[in-house]
Scaffold this motif. Sequence first.
Motif, PDB file in Angstrom:
ATOM      1  N   GLY A  16    -120.224  37.928   9.734  1.00 39.29           N
ATOM      2  CA  GLY A  16    -120.854  37.864  11.042  1.00 39.29           C
ATOM      3  C   GLY A  16    -122.320  37.495  10.933  1.00 39.29           C
ATOM      4  N   MET A  17    -123.001  37.495  12.059  1.00 38.50           N
ATOM      5  CA  MET A  17    -124.391  37.065  12.092  1.00 38.50           C
ATOM      6  C   MET A  17    -125.364  38.157  11.685  1.00 38.50           C
ATOM      7  SD  MET A  17    -124.156  33.948  12.743  1.00 38.50           S
ATOM      8  CE  MET A  17    -125.908  33.609  12.868  1.00 38.50           C
ATOM      9  N   ILE A  18    -124.879  39.396  11.512  1.00 39.98           N
ATOM     10  CA  ILE A  18    -125.740  40.506  11.102  1.00 39.98           C
ATOM     11  C   ILE A  18    -125.155  41.132   9.843  1.00 39.98           C
ATOM     12  CG2 ILE A  18    -126.690  42.754  11.723  1.00 39.98           C
ATOM     13  CD1 ILE A  18    -126.700  41.902  14.595  1.00 39.98           C
ATOM     14  N   ASN A  19    -125.982  41.273   8.822  1.00 38.36           N
ATOM     15  CA  ASN A  19    -125.574  41.886   7.558  1.00 38.36           C
ATOM     16  C   ASN A  19    -126.484  43.065   7.245  1.00 38.36           C
ATOM     17  OD1 ASN A  19    -125.027  38.722   7.246  1.00 38.36           O
ATOM     18  ND2 ASN A  19    -123.463  39.822   6.127  1.00 38.36           N
ATOM     19  N   VAL A  20    -125.911  44.101   6.675  1.00 34.79           N
ATOM     20  CA  VAL A  20    -126.627  45.342   6.377  1.00 34.79           C
ATOM     21  C   VAL A  20    -126.680  45.519   4.865  1.00 34.79           C
ATOM     22  CG1 VAL A  20    -126.714  47.830   6.733  1.00 34.79           C
ATOM     23  CG2 VAL A  20    -125.799  46.345   8.530  1.00 34.79           C
ATOM     24  N   LEU A  21    -127.885  45.753   4.340  1.00 30.07           N
ATOM     25  CA  LEU A  21    -128.076  46.003   2.919  1.00 30.07           C
ATOM     26  C   LEU A  21    -128.265  47.503   2.679  1.00 30.07           C
ATOM     27  CD1 LEU A  21    -130.610  43.169   1.957  1.00 30.07           C
ATOM     28  CD2 LEU A  21    -128.122  43.043   2.171  1.00 30.07           C
ATOM     29  N   HIS A  62    -120.658  44.019  11.981  1.00 28.03           N
ATOM     30  CA  HIS A  62    -119.706  44.216  13.076  1.00 28.03           C
ATOM     31  C   HIS A  62    -118.440  44.924  12.602  1.00 28.03           C
ATOM     32  CE1 HIS A  62    -122.161  41.806  15.785  1.00 28.03           C
ATOM     33  NE2 HIS A  62    -122.250  40.885  14.831  1.00 28.03           N
ATOM     34  N   THR A  63    -117.838  44.455  11.534  1.00 24.91           N
ATOM     35  CA  THR A  63    -116.585  45.046  11.064  1.00 24.91           C
ATOM     36  C   THR A  63    -116.795  46.187  10.084  1.00 24.91           C
ATOM     37  OG1 THR A  63    -116.421  43.436   9.255  1.00 24.91           O
ATOM     38  CG2 THR A  63    -115.413  42.837  11.359  1.00 24.91           C
ATOM     39  N   GLY A  64    -117.960  46.259   9.416  1.00 20.60           N
ATOM     40  CA  GLY A  64    -118.199  47.291   8.419  1.00 20.60           C
ATOM     41  C   GLY A  64    -117.553  47.009   7.082  1.00 20.60           C
ATOM     42  N   VAL A  65    -117.186  45.749   6.811  1.00 25.68           N
ATOM     43  CA  VAL A  65    -116.509  45.370   5.576  1.00 25.68           C
ATOM     44  C   VAL A  65    -117.543  44.974   4.526  1.00 25.68           C
ATOM     45  CG1 VAL A  65    -114.942  43.680   4.542  1.00 25.68           C
ATOM     46  CG2 VAL A  65    -114.437  44.659   6.781  1.00 25.68           C
ATOM     47  N   TYR A 229    -131.597  47.962  14.814  1.00 27.13           N
ATOM     48  CA  TYR A 229    -131.554  48.519  13.466  1.00 27.13           C
ATOM     49  C   TYR A 229    -130.717  49.793  13.421  1.00 27.13           C
ATOM     50  CZ  TYR A 229    -133.027  50.664   9.096  1.00 27.13           C
ATOM     51  OH  TYR A 229    -133.032  51.273   7.866  1.00 27.13           O
ATOM     52  N   PHE A 230    -130.987  50.745  14.304  1.00 23.25           N
ATOM     53  CA  PHE A 230    -130.283  52.020  14.259  1.00 23.25           C
ATOM     54  C   PHE A 230    -128.841  51.893  14.716  1.00 23.25           C
ATOM     55  CE2 PHE A 230    -134.676  53.795  14.500  1.00 23.25           C
ATOM     56  CZ  PHE A 230    -134.618  54.502  13.312  1.00 23.25           C
ATOM     57  N   GLY A 231    -128.517  50.871  15.501  1.00 23.02           N
ATOM     58  CA  GLY A 231    -127.143  50.698  15.931  1.00 23.02           C
ATOM     59  C   GLY A 231    -126.211  50.233  14.821  1.00 23.02           C
ATOM     60  N   LEU A 232    -126.744  49.454  13.859  1.00 22.63           N
ATOM     61  CA  LEU A 232    -125.884  48.859  12.840  1.00 22.63           C
ATOM     62  C   LEU A 232    -126.199  49.307  11.411  1.00 22.63           C
ATOM     63  CD1 LEU A 232    -125.781  45.197  14.202  1.00 22.63           C
ATOM     64  CD2 LEU A 232    -124.085  47.001  14.532  1.00 22.63           C
ATOM     65  N   SER A 233    -127.357  49.887  11.185  1.00 15.31           N
ATOM     66  CA  SER A 233    -127.740  50.239   9.815  1.00 15.31           C
ATOM     67  C   SER A 233    -126.829  51.265   9.138  1.00 15.31           C
ATOM     68  CB  SER A 233    -129.189  50.752   9.790  1.00 15.31           C
ATOM     69  OG  SER A 233    -129.319  51.910  10.598  1.00 15.31           O
TER      70      SER A 233
END
Length: 426
Positions: A16-21, A62-65, A229-233
């Motif tokens: 997706g367009m947002i990635n979490v490190l 988005h998916t958490g994968v 940030y807090f919604g997806l981190s």
Amino acid sequence: MVRDFNENRAKAIQPGMINVLDESMSAYQPRKDKLGGLPNISFIQRKPKPLGTEFKTSCDGHTGVMLHLEIQEGKDPMRLKPHSQELGVTSACSLRVAQGGTQGHAGHTVLGDSWFASVKASTAVAMKKNGLDFIGVVKQGHARYPKTFIESTLQTMPAGSRLHLESVVDGIPLIATGYKYNRKKVLCFVSTKGAAPLTDGEPYTQRWADDYGNICTRLIRRPAVCSEYFGLSPRVDNHNQARQHELALEELWDTKSCWFRLHTTLHGMHVTDAWKLCRYHLSANHPLKDISIQGFADRLAWAMLQNDLVSANQRLRARAPTVSRNPVPMSQPLPLDNSQHQIKKLPFVAATGKKKKIRQGRCRLCLLRHQVESWTSYECSLCQIPLCIPNRRHDRVCFNDHFHCTEFEVRAMRSANVATKKTRRA
């Protein structure tokens, strides 16, 4: 193993367009020597399982994968990795993991915690130069960041106040955001310009207990950079929680081999990702939408042992007997095509009075799929399993649904606790 993991994710998953490190741990405690056979072992005190192999990970927002993993090999080996000489070890590692998660595409937004967000490490600058936007929270590593100025400016302001500062670092415009979400605490963020709008985002819900112990709430304004940030981190933390504590393969598969432990961790990541994708793509009213990871793992293990995809597709295409969702008088036989499965009333229970007692059982399908205790007076004559049928209170057709159950589910329903039963006057 890790290289194959990353190559497989790059081929099979479109990010997706947002990635979490963030970080993940493969917990392992050596017994005989310092490293237990591993080239390097990490200790992170703040982690629930602090000792083991540390991964820097990229997760889809988005998916958490999990999309990309990189093992932390120690101080000296990490200095030999790509980009380490020109960017530094921290920024180079962040860039490699981010590019692995986005598969080299530009235009994605990367979220990172305080380890990735140091301005001194120039992580945000490196991201922008490679076509990626960045949002990160600044805590201890605040060199070259106006943290003291932001905190002193917002000290006397009410909750919900914010401050945006813009600067240019190595030709890249960066935004420093200060946000005060209560009377004392000020949060600091660094982001590339354009990563998130400077307008209001989703408000923060403040909760506190009044003098009588009641929970009170109120909404506090919050900038979009903070709400995004807090919604997806927490995506990686949620993934770690499901893998380490709910699935818990590392605890169930005890081993003294460090390599088998790494394999167990990667296997747990595969199962957790499959579970997350299953829940993400199912419709809201699907019976497996809220399936637990243990229930999903049981179904997955049974399907892998059977490995009978052709007959499974044939069973899905076959028309099962149908029951009308409208209440039908129980004295009349229901129109079933399959004569082997019939709705049968549970037998009467002997009573001392003039009136008999009707035996009731818990619907096993409601227990198995929804973890709901639903009492019924009917069962399948062939399977001898209590099942719901439509009545005045609900329109559930568990009798219909049990035709599509796998053999594993039928065995699970039959092995449920039958001693617990309830009776009522007829």
